[in-house]
Each structure stands twice: as structure tokens, then as C-alpha cells.
Design an enzyme around this catalytic site. Sequence first.
Site, short mmCIF file in Angstrom:
data_model
loop_
_atom_site.label_atom_id
_atom_site.label_comp_id
_atom_site.label_asym_id
_atom_site.label_seq_id
_atom_site.Cartn_x
_atom_site.Cartn_y
_atom_site.Cartn_z
N ASP A 1 0.86 -1.19 0.00
CA ASP A 1 0.00 0.00 0.00
C ASP A 1 0.89 1.23 0.00
OD1 ASP A 1 -3.15 0.72 1.50
OD2 ASP A 1 -1.69 2.21 0.83
N ASP B 1 -3.70 2.42 -5.39
CA ASP B 1 -2.44 2.42 -4.64
C ASP B 1 -2.20 1.16 -3.82
OD1 ASP B 1 -3.93 2.84 -2.26
OD2 ASP B 1 -2.33 4.09 -1.45
N GLU B 2 -2.94 0.08 -4.09
CA GLU B 2 -2.65 -1.15 -3.34
C GLU B 2 -2.79 -2.41 -4.19
OE1 GLU B 2 -5.55 -2.00 -0.21
OE2 GLU B 2 -6.85 -0.51 -1.11
P1 TTP Z 1 -5.30 5.30 0.93
O1 TTP Z 1 -4.35 4.17 0.67
O2 TTP Z 1 -6.50 5.02 1.77
O3 TTP Z 1 -4.54 6.51 1.63
P2 TTP Z 1 -3.10 7.12 1.36
O4 TTP Z 1 -2.31 6.29 0.40
O5 TTP Z 1 -3.25 8.55 0.98
O6 TTP Z 1 -2.44 7.08 2.80
P3 TTP Z 1 -1.91 5.81 3.62
O7 TTP Z 1 -0.45 6.07 3.83
O8 TTP Z 1 -2.68 5.83 4.88
O9 TTP Z 1 -2.17 4.58 2.80
O10 TTP Z 1 -5.82 5.90 -0.43
C1 TTP Z 1 -5.04 6.00 -1.61
C2 TTP Z 1 -5.36 7.27 -2.37
O11 TTP Z 1 -6.75 7.31 -2.70
C3 TTP Z 1 -5.08 8.54 -1.60
O12 TTP Z 1 -3.74 9.00 -1.72
C4 TTP Z 1 -6.07 9.51 -2.17
C5 TTP Z 1 -7.24 8.65 -2.62
N1 TTP Z 1 -8.35 8.76 -1.65
C6 TTP Z 1 -9.38 9.64 -1.94
O13 TTP Z 1 -9.40 10.27 -3.00
N2 TTP Z 1 -10.40 9.79 -1.01
C7 TTP Z 1 -10.41 9.11 0.18
O14 TTP Z 1 -11.33 9.29 0.99
C8 TTP Z 1 -9.33 8.20 0.46
C9 TTP Z 1 -9.31 7.44 1.76
C10 TTP Z 1 -8.34 8.07 -0.48
MG MG Z 2 -2.19 4.19 0.65
#
Ligand code: TTP
Ligand code: MG
Length: 360
Positions: free
Chosen positions: A12, A110-111
Site C-alpha cells: 500500500d 495504490d494497493e
Molecule cells: P489510501 O491508501 O487510503 O490513503 P493514502 O495512500 O493517501 O495514505 P496511507 O499512507 O494511509 O495509505 O488511499 C489511496 C489514495 O486514494 C489517496 O492517496 C487519495 C485517494 N483517496 C481519496 O481520493 N479519497 C479518500 O477518501 C481516500 C481514503 C483516499
Molecule cells: Mg495508501
Amino acid sequence: MNVKRRIIFHVDMDAFYASVEESLNPDYRGKPLIVGADPKGGKGRGVVLTANYEARKFGIHSGMPISKAYKLCPDGIYVRPRFDKYHEFSQRTIEIIRKYSRKIQRVSIDEAYVDVTNVVGDFQEAEKLARKMQSEIWKKLGITCSIGIGPNKLVAKMASSMNKPNKVTVVEPDKVREFLHPLPVEKMYGIGPKTAERLRELGIETVGDLANFDAVKLAEVFGKNMAYYFIMLANGQDYSEVKEEARKSIGREITFEEDADSIEEILKELSSIVDDLIRKVKEEQLTFRTITVKLRYSNFETHTKSKTFNSIALDPKKVLKKVEELFFTIYNGGQKLRLIGVRFSNLIDLSSQRTLLEFI
Ligand code: TTP
Ligand code: MG
């Protein structure tokens, strides 16, 4: 039946959109950075899409109204999202991961899950592999990720979220319960806030409480299927496969730093994309029959053109010639270009063809 013990990664990206912005603007590093709507001095509407870890220290998180974020951190850097960049980085990340194992399941931008069972011998080797993957992604793309390693997808997913940013968390099979049981129930993947509330009404506070709860009572309240699902979750059991998507195409897109109008610059970019793709196609023992060229102008008008051939020689010069021909059928020289891309599809797996030939 002797089922082989599986080793699964959940990768992730950390603060993904913000990390990409930092990679493209290293000046942002170390400062609070918020990707989302325009805060307009605190009067803006819309939400935060994500915030880097510096901004999270101010209490800012995804989904928060941008006006609230601005109140918490008026000196932060606020940028609008650039989704084409995020897709490009996502694609390139997957291509790096694919070098380590082809058994990959993308679950969002992103995962991804990666099954490395056939790539490493044990969890120690898996951890080394994960660190190598992390450092290659960092070196090539300038973004960090967190990796959870476990005996199944569920545990791997829980592990990656537990420890961030830029961490590797290993949960070996005999440590699964130890890892999950102290967690509050709402932290468990698959249990939403409403369900957690109902569980709490039964006196279930932690995942361990859930695992030890009377199964019959649980089934009376939630129904048999749900109860079974909860018990599986609470014990960290998950038999689902990493569902590898059949590779339909292989492509690369580039967004210019500044919209391009010099034909030399565009052709140079096309040539480097083709070189890169041909190298990958060869690495993966593939060939292809269809070429697609895509371009996007400054005003976001987007055009694509494809052509299918009977056969294609995997020679970068010859392929580039075909790509350029397609490009010039759609390119209007008067307009500036924002993005250019090439995709090869109708893929043929040469490695399986070779084995087929050996049978004949
Ligand atoms: P996430 O993997 O949930 O968050 P992240 O990568 O920003 O942070 P973390 O280090 O906690 O993993 O989400 C991936 C991307 O998806 C994030 O960068 C932006 C987008 N996203 C949105 O657009 N709206 C949202 O509510 C969330 C949770 C994420
Ligand atoms: Mg993330």
C-alpha cells in the site's frame, strides 16, 4: 492433501497522491502537503483527498472538509489533484512489482496483493524481498510504500495498515492470533463502524473477544453466514486466492512537465517509451499484434489510434516507425501536448507457445 503454505504481500503506497506530488516537487518534502479542493483562504468547498504524514500531525485526513483542514494548518501547501500523474505512477509501481512476482492482484490505485509463495522459501526471505521492492520503488519513482506480509490476503492487509509509512510488517502463521486479537473490533478489515457497535453491545471489544465468543449466540444475532464470516476474520483465516488479472496490454503514458509543442521533444519521448516497452515485452517473453497511440492536448482533448498487424518484429526501430505513423494520423501540430502514450495489446505469451510447440 498437503497444502503449500502461502506467503502473501499487501503493498500500500503511503499518502499516495501526496507522495507523487512530493516526488514531482521535491521542495514539498518535509512540509505539510494537502491534496484536494482549493481552500480559498478557509472559504473553499470540497474535501481533502489525502495529506502527507507531516500534515496528518495537524489532524488532517482524507475526507475532511478542506475548510477545516485550512483552519488546522493554514501554512500547509494545498494542491489540486492530478489524476493522470497518479495513474502513471500506479502503473509504473505495478510494473516494478511484477518483476518480483507475476501473481499480482491490484485492488485500488495504490494497493495490490502479491503472491510470493513460489519466489521465496520462507518469511525471512520474504521480508528481504519486500525491502528490496520498497527500495526499488523509492529509487525509481521517489515514493514510499508499506508492505504487510502474511500467510493470506487478510493478514497481509491488516499488517500493512498497522505500520506506516515506509515499513515492512511480517506476521508469521503462528503469530496471527497474537497479532489480531488485541486490536479493537472496528480495526478489523471487513467490520464497519455499525457492525462494531452491535458487537460492542454484546460485550465484544477486541478481535480476541470476537474469536472467543460463543458461536451459537453470534449466529442467533447475526445469522449463520455472518457469524461464520466473523469467526474466520477473528482467527485470521482467509483462503481466497490472489486473483491475477490476465494481462491484456502493456503500455506507458507520460505527462509532460510543461505542455510540449516541439516535435523533436515529442518524438524523443515516443522513442524512449517504445524502447522501454519493447524491453519489458521481451523480459516477459511476450509479443503483440496491436499498437495504440494516445495523445492529450493542453485542453484535455484526447485522441487514440490503433492498428493491428499480422505479426510484429520486436525491433525497437521498426516498432517506432509504426508508432510514429499512427501518431501523425492524429496529431495536430498547432496544439500543445499534455500527454503521450503507447500501448501494445493482443498479447501473445511466447513462453507458453514454446511449450506448446514442444508437444507437437
Ligand atoms: P489510501 O491508501 O487510503 O490513503 P493514502 O495512500 O493517501 O495514505 P496511507 O499512507 O494511509 O495509505 O488511499 C489511496 C489514495 O486514494 C489517496 O492517496 C487519495 C485517494 N483517496 C481519496 O481520493 N479519497 C479518500 O477518501 C481516500 C481514503 C483516499
Ligand atoms: Mg495508501
